[in-house]
Design an enzyme around this catalytic site. Structure first.
Site, PDB file in Angstrom:
ATOM      1  CB  CYS A 132      -0.958  -0.032   1.231  1.00 41.69           C
ATOM      2  SG  CYS A 132      -1.877   1.565   1.326  1.00 41.69           S
ATOM      3  CB  CYS A 137      -3.273   2.773  -1.396  1.00 42.55           C
ATOM      4  SG  CYS A 137      -3.798   1.128  -0.991  1.00 42.55           S
ATOM      5  CE  LYS A 140      -4.852   3.966  -5.568  1.00 38.91           C
ATOM      6  NZ  LYS A 140      -5.369   2.537  -5.797  1.00 38.91           N
ATOM      7  CE1 TYR A 275      -6.889  -2.043  -6.329  1.00 36.07           C
ATOM      8  CE2 TYR A 275      -8.023  -4.041  -6.418  1.00 36.07           C
ATOM      9  CZ  TYR A 275      -7.078  -3.283  -5.811  1.00 36.07           C
ATOM     10  OH  TYR A 275      -6.159  -3.867  -4.895  1.00 36.07           O
ATOM     11  CD  GLU A 279      -7.140   2.303  -8.386  1.00 39.45           C
ATOM     12  OE1 GLU A 279      -7.934   2.411  -7.416  1.00 39.45           O
ATOM     13  OE2 GLU A 279      -5.989   1.727  -8.361  1.00 39.45           O
ATOM     14  CG  HIS A 551     -28.035  22.266  -2.113  1.00 39.31           C
ATOM     15  ND1 HIS A 551     -28.122  21.486  -3.391  1.00 39.31           N
ATOM     16  CD2 HIS A 551     -28.019  23.624  -2.703  1.00 39.31           C
ATOM     17  CE1 HIS A 551     -28.470  22.275  -4.274  1.00 39.31           C
ATOM     18  NE2 HIS A 551     -28.364  23.329  -3.992  1.00 39.31           N
ATOM     19  CD  GLU A 556     -27.549  18.223  -2.515  1.00 45.73           C
ATOM     20  OE1 GLU A 556     -28.606  18.570  -1.794  1.00 45.73           O
ATOM     21  OE2 GLU A 556     -26.932  19.028  -3.301  1.00 45.73           O
TER      22      GLU A 556
END
Length: 576
Positions: A132, A137, A140, A275, A279, A551, A556
């Site tokens: 990672c 991670c 990346k 993935y 990515e 908002h 939302e």
């Protein structure tokens, strides 16, 4: 002395962008304990240089000395434990292994962590922290961020920002890589420092089981020794798979190599549709490199396929090419230095369909567990015949992480049948340590774990994919609320019409309990993290409607979903 790769391979480096100290910034990447004398002398100029990374005369594996238990805990090593070098030995210094080691040490256990990175076929290696931090991670996400910055810079013109000259954007790959690697080096160093502060012994050696309580350690110089432990956690993680074709390891790279690549990748072929593949292809395209994805079947296997195809469509409209239904059949290095790749149909037909030449070929077809590398079979640990991962038996204090051997456990990517995610390994490691040494009985909950795929249009999800929900509950019991939308931020630059998408999957027979949530857009990790707790607590669609949205945000949208797939109504959005 400007090349990260050069100094990493030498085992030391100069330079810390903060300036103090300027020596040893990247020592942690190799785990090297001793430095050349010239560097050691220079290091003495800086009083703040931690003593643990200055030249030491003590042997690499000095026997651990006994120390008092942490006050306030009733966990005590048994007499049986005292006959071993350590109460707990962890094989693997990744996220899960480090988390488990620190927790166990805090509970009074004598703990050691073995971590050693075998160089990739391209010669790439890295420091403490696991996949990672070093080749997953962290780099990346930072390279993904680099592409977002470029888009924001272009959007800035619509918001009134002006650029001198012709405003042409250029990108310096080497600058990006060096700065990212500097950050990773600082993390490697921090992990080593934290282990020392927590009284966890760090062994920069390759560990291989001799029996259920003994491992053989081999350091980078080939010196061998052994150590013993009452309990052992396998936290080795995995490494990228290859295709099994001649010349591929000489001609191709994997994610192990990409993030420290010292020259721009140029025209790139990404083989795979995982993935990791999408990515990497996404940020390479975003940085301006001619990028093609070659996939044998479907993208993002295991994820919601409507969302996966939405990602591919978005990537295609933003310059990434896709070759579907094919696999490489031959790979060779040409005299020009480029790599020629030929391919054939995945199913049916004989012979090559076509070929092309690339500057870089990245293989991202999945990962394999490192159970053979740590010789788990010698300890009698059962592994899955296909994945080669440790099979969890689900009994005793070990729980899900309990292997077929009473004193051996597995966490993270090496455990069969569970999500290969850093936070999963960390949480599982901490809970396991508490059960083993702290008297806890709390087990890891592997359900409803949120995650995000950092493709050009990000994908956050928690719970079941639509296909899996239908398979589990039946199509008639599933209601899907969905909409496409455009974030407010993209209205002024006039881009991204309905580029984003959200869906909520409910079980009708269970008061519309939410069984899956999916969102495509930007900052999706920040959005889906919060909604994950809702699924864990059994939230329903009514609960979601009662939640007042913030908002104007993308999050939302989940509170205002009205259109169902069953209705067949147009789900494209208009307005904010």
């Amino acid at each position: 002395l400007h090349s990260v790769q050069k100094h990493r391979m030498n085992g030391y480096s100069l330079g810390n962008r903060e300036g103090t100290p300027t020596i040893l910034a990247r020592v942690a990447r190799t785990g090297r304990r001793l430095l050349p004398q010239r560097l050691a002398r220079n290091a003495l100029r800086f009083p703040s240089t931690p003593a643990a990374i200055l030249p030491q005369k003590r042997p690499l594996l000095s026997p651990p000395k006994g120390r008092p238990l942490t006050q306030g805990h009733d966990a005590k090593p048994s007499n049986k434990m005292a006959t071993y070098d350590y109460d707990l030995l962890i094989i693997g210094g990744g996220s899960g292994g480090l988390a488990a080691s620190k927790e166990a040490a805090a509970l009074g256990a004598r703990v050691a962590v073995c971590d050693f990175v075998t160089p990739s076929p391209q010669g790439t290696t890295w420091g403490l922290g696991g996949t990672c931090v070093n080749v997953g991670c962290i780099p990346k996400k930072l390279m993904h961020q680099a592409t977002l910055v470029a888009e924001w810079a272009e959007d800035a013109k619509s918001f009134g920002w002006q650029y001198a000259g012709d405003g042409t954007k250029t990108h310096d790959w080497e600058t990006m890589v060096n700065h990212i690697q500097d950050h990773i080096c600082s993390l490697n160093f921090a992990y080593r420092t934290e282990l020392r502060e927590k009284s966890v012994k760090y062994l920069n050696s390759l560990a291989r089981f001799v029996d259920a309580h003994t491992v053989e350690l081999t350091d980078k110089k080939g010196n061998k020794s052994t150590c013993t432990a009452d309990k052992i956690i396998i936290a080795t993680g995995g490494r990228p798979k290859y295709l099994g074709l001649p010349n591929e390891k000489e001609c191709c790279i994997t994610s192990d190599d990409l993030f420290s690549l010292q020259k721009a990748p140029g025209k790139t072929l990404v083989v795979g549709a995982s993935y990791v593949a999408l990515e990497c292809a996404g940020f390479l395209s975003g940085l301006g490199y001619d990028t093609t994805v070659m996939m044998r079947s479907i993208p993002l296997r295991g994820f919601d396929q409507q969302c996966a195809e939405h990602i591919c469509k978005y990537m295609e409209t933003h310059g990434t090419r896709f070759i579907r239904g094919v696999i490489p059949s031959a790979i060779e290095r040409l005299e020009s230095g480029r790599v020629k790749v030929s391919w054939k149909a995945t199913q049916g037909g004989e012979g090559e369909l076509a070929s092309d030449e690339y500057d870089t070929v990245l293989i991202a077809i999945g990962r394999y567990a490192l159970t053979e590398e740590c010789n788990a079979a010698a300890a009698g640990v059962e592994v899955h015949p296909s994945s080669k991962k440790v099979v969890g038996k689900g009994g005793g204090k070990g729980g899900t992480e309990q292997s077929s051997v009473e004193n051996i456990y597995a966490i993270g990517d090496v455990l069969h049948g569970y999500d290969e995610l850093t936070p999963v390994a960390i949480r599982a490691g901490v809970l396991l340590a508490r059960r083993l040494f702290g008297g806890s009985d709390k087990q890891m909950d592997y359900q409803h774990i949120p995650t995000t795929v950092f493709t050009p249009v990000e994908y956050g999800c928690v719970g079941l994919a639509e296909e899996d929900a239908i398979a589990k509950y039946g199509e008639e019991d599933i209601e899907v609320y969905h909409t496409a939308f455009k974030p407010l931020e993209l209205t002024v630059p006039h881009r991204g019409d309905n580029a984003c998408y959200a869906k909520v999957i409910c079980s009708l027979s269970d008061k519309k309990r939410i069984v899956g949530m999916h969102i495509l857009g930007w900052h999706c990790g920040e959005i889906i993290q919060g909604f994950g707790i809702g699924l864990k607590l059994g939230a329903t669609k009514d609960d979601l409607e009662d939640l007042v949205g913030i908002h104007p945000t993308s999050a939302e949208i989940f509170t205002t979903l009205k259109i169902t797939k069953r209705s067949g109504q147009d789900y494209m959005s208009a307005g904010c």
